[in-house]
Design a protein around this motif. Structure first.
Motif, mmCIF file in Angstrom:
data_model
loop_
_atom_site.group_PDB
_atom_site.id
_atom_site.type_symbol
_atom_site.label_atom_id
_atom_site.label_comp_id
_atom_site.label_asym_id
_atom_site.label_seq_id
_atom_site.Cartn_x
_atom_site.Cartn_y
_atom_site.Cartn_z
ATOM 1 N N LEU A 215 0.823 -1.204 0.000
ATOM 2 C CA LEU A 215 0.000 0.000 0.000
ATOM 3 C C LEU A 215 0.862 1.261 0.000
ATOM 4 N N THR A 216 1.985 1.203 0.700
ATOM 5 C CA THR A 216 2.917 2.335 0.673
ATOM 6 C C THR A 216 3.510 2.485 -0.716
ATOM 7 N N GLN A 217 3.803 1.370 -1.365
ATOM 8 C CA GLN A 217 4.302 1.400 -2.749
ATOM 9 C C GLN A 217 3.280 2.069 -3.662
ATOM 10 N N ALA A 218 2.001 1.801 -3.436
ATOM 11 C CA ALA A 218 0.939 2.411 -4.248
ATOM 12 C C ALA A 218 0.930 3.929 -4.072
ATOM 13 N N THR A 219 1.166 4.411 -2.842
ATOM 14 C CA THR A 219 1.144 5.858 -2.593
ATOM 15 C C THR A 219 2.357 6.569 -3.178
ATOM 16 N N GLN A 220 3.384 5.818 -3.534
ATOM 17 C CA GLN A 220 4.581 6.432 -4.106
ATOM 18 C C GLN A 220 4.417 6.788 -5.580
ATOM 19 N N VAL A 221 3.327 6.307 -6.178
ATOM 20 C CA VAL A 221 3.007 6.681 -7.555
ATOM 21 C C VAL A 221 2.273 8.015 -7.528
ATOM 22 N N LYS A 222 2.883 9.042 -8.069
ATOM 23 C CA LYS A 222 2.246 10.368 -8.077
ATOM 24 C C LYS A 222 1.657 10.614 -9.457
ATOM 25 N N GLY A 223 0.543 9.946 -9.700
ATOM 26 C CA GLY A 223 -0.093 10.000 -11.009
ATOM 27 C C GLY A 223 -1.063 11.152 -11.167
ATOM 28 N N LYS A 224 -1.534 11.296 -12.401
ATOM 29 C CA LYS A 224 -2.495 12.347 -12.734
ATOM 30 C C LYS A 224 -3.795 12.132 -11.970
ATOM 31 N N GLY A 228 -2.758 6.971 -7.047
ATOM 32 C CA GLY A 228 -1.717 6.494 -6.134
ATOM 33 C C GLY A 228 -1.633 7.323 -4.879
ATOM 34 N N TRP A 229 -0.960 8.459 -4.929
ATOM 35 C CA TRP A 229 -0.628 9.230 -3.736
ATOM 36 C C TRP A 229 -1.817 9.915 -3.077
ATOM 37 N N LYS A 230 -2.869 10.225 -3.846
ATOM 38 C CA LYS A 230 -4.045 10.863 -3.263
ATOM 39 C C LYS A 230 -5.288 9.981 -3.357
ATOM 40 N N ASP A 231 -5.071 8.705 -3.463
ATOM 41 C CA ASP A 231 -6.181 7.738 -3.469
ATOM 42 C C ASP A 231 -6.503 7.378 -2.019
ATOM 43 N N PRO A 232 -7.679 7.782 -1.509
ATOM 44 C CA PRO A 232 -7.986 7.528 -0.097
ATOM 45 C C PRO A 232 -8.035 6.049 0.257
ATOM 46 N N ASN A 233 -8.276 5.212 -0.751
ATOM 47 C CA ASN A 233 -8.369 3.781 -0.462
ATOM 48 C C ASN A 233 -7.055 3.222 0.059
ATOM 49 N N ASN A 234 -5.929 3.769 -0.408
ATOM 50 C CA ASN A 234 -4.630 3.302 0.092
ATOM 51 C C ASN A 234 -4.495 3.551 1.590
ATOM 52 N N TYR A 235 -4.880 4.742 2.020
ATOM 53 C CA TYR A 235 -4.758 5.102 3.435
ATOM 54 C C TYR A 235 -5.838 4.415 4.272
ATOM 55 N N PRO A 290 -8.542 14.333 4.034
ATOM 56 C CA PRO A 290 -8.379 15.299 2.933
ATOM 57 C C PRO A 290 -8.354 14.672 1.545
ATOM 58 N N THR A 291 -8.066 13.378 1.448
ATOM 59 C CA THR A 291 -8.053 12.735 0.129
ATOM 60 C C THR A 291 -9.440 12.251 -0.277
ATOM 61 N N ALA A 292 -10.325 12.072 0.694
ATOM 62 C CA ALA A 292 -11.701 11.650 0.389
ATOM 63 C C ALA A 292 -12.546 12.892 0.123
#
Length: 356
Positions: A215-224, A228-235, A290-292
């Protein structure tokens, strides 16, 4: 004399065959030439795709040594790829554009995708990457949405796609298609693929630390658009792990009497509970809020906000500071944990609980 005459008679059929052989070969050559002329007219002049395909198969069967064999084999390959691609696109549209989405449509998408990958085995081809990427993304979405439970099957597609996209390189020949099909998908595949791998471990009660790493790996993707980084599902998914740890950690404390809670053993457990809240669960929920920030993510916000408020009050007794704390994660939720302005540890009982 009779013996000699008989020998001549016996030799006559052989002489006839020798004489006829060039004639048969010539007829064969003429038939092949005529067929090749008709095949060329169909495939290259009239460009009748279906008839060309049938004549091409016949050409390869009847005249395997034809000088047109490489061209014919290329025609067969292109036709098979185009037909498999059309079936994949039809299954893709049926899954996404003809609601409701269900497991049967997803299986049809997987089957059509597998069939296309067989006729386009080049893992660096843009069409191959596009197909395996879309299969992985559809599997991820269906699993998270609880409409598909074959997690190991999805895992196979996800791992294939992540490996392929990670090493994908455009050539001069494929650059246009690469930019069109591959580049827009890469961030989605890498972020959602890692998210799925973490989700699967949570669902199957696998290694929690490994799930957190994914899940941390997913947040390291700073996509459009926050991929990744602002996807609330990861957190949210990471918080479910911390929430479960919190619930287990406080069980012995909840089982103690008030007198036991005030003793050294109770204070030690409470200290560990508070540390988990301050360094894991509260910061993680502060990332979810803040991401949701769109209608689709509102369920995350609604699930977290009341629980965050309960634990924030328990640890800080300063509700007025909560909004400013959450703002720390608004622009970049991947930053390190911001210290919680917690009150000193004490032996009071925990107020409220967190759902697992």
């Amino acid at each position: 004399m009779k013996k000699k005459f008989s020998l001549l008679i016996a030799l006559m059929p052989l002489v006839s065959l020798i004489a006829l052989a060039p004639l048969a070969a010539k007829a064969q050559d003429e038939a092949q030439t005529e067929f090749e002329r008709a095949w060329y007219d169909t495939c290259y002049q009239k460009k009748d795709v279906e008839k060309c395909y049938q004549q091409t198969k016949e050409l390869l069967e009847k005249y395997p040594k034809s000088t047109y064999r490489p061209n014919a084999e290329g025609k067969i390959k292109v036709y098979d790829q185009n037909k498999a691609w059309e079936k994949f696109q039809a299954a893709f549209d049926a899954y996404y554009k003809q609601p409701p989405q269900d497991a049967a449509k997803l299986e049809a998408l997987f089957a059509a995708g597998d069939a296309f990958l067989q006729v386009e085995p080049d893992r660096q081809a843009p069409s191959h990457l596009y197909a395996i990427g879309q299969m992985a993304l559809a599997g991820h979405q269906a699993s998270i949405s609880r409409i598909y439970d074959k997690l190991d099957k999805v895992k196979d597609y996800v791992e294939q796609s992540m490996k392929a996209f990670e090493s994908a390189q455009a050539s001069e020949k494929t650059k246009k298609d690469f930019d069109l099909y591959v580049t827009p998908l890469k961030d989605l595949v890498m972020a959602n693929g890692a998210q799925f791998l973490g989700f699967r471990l949570i669902e199957t009660k696998g290694d929690a630390n490994q799930a957190i790493e994914y899940l941390t790996q997913a947040t390291q993707v700073k996509g459009k658009d926050g991929v990744g980084w602002k996807d609330p599902n990861n957190y949210w998914l990471r918080s479910t792990i911390y929430s479960a740890q919190y619930t287990e950690l406080k069980k012995p404390y909840d089982a103690m009497t008030e007198e036991q809670k005030g003793r050294e053993a109770g204070k030690e457990i409470l200290k560990k509970v508070n540390e988990l809240l301050d360094t894991k669960l509260i910061p993680e929920w502060a990332r979810v809020l803040p991401t949701a920030n769109n209608p689709n993510a509102k369920p995350y916000y609604d699930a977290v906000k009341p629980q965050f408020d309960i634990l924030w009050k328990f640890r800080t007794d300063a509700p007025d500071k909560a909004a400013d704390y959450v703002k720390n994660y608004a622009s970049d939720p991947t930053i390190g944990n911001v210290p919680v302005p917690a009150k000193p540890d004490d032996a009071s009982s925990l107020n409220g609980s967190v759902p697992t």
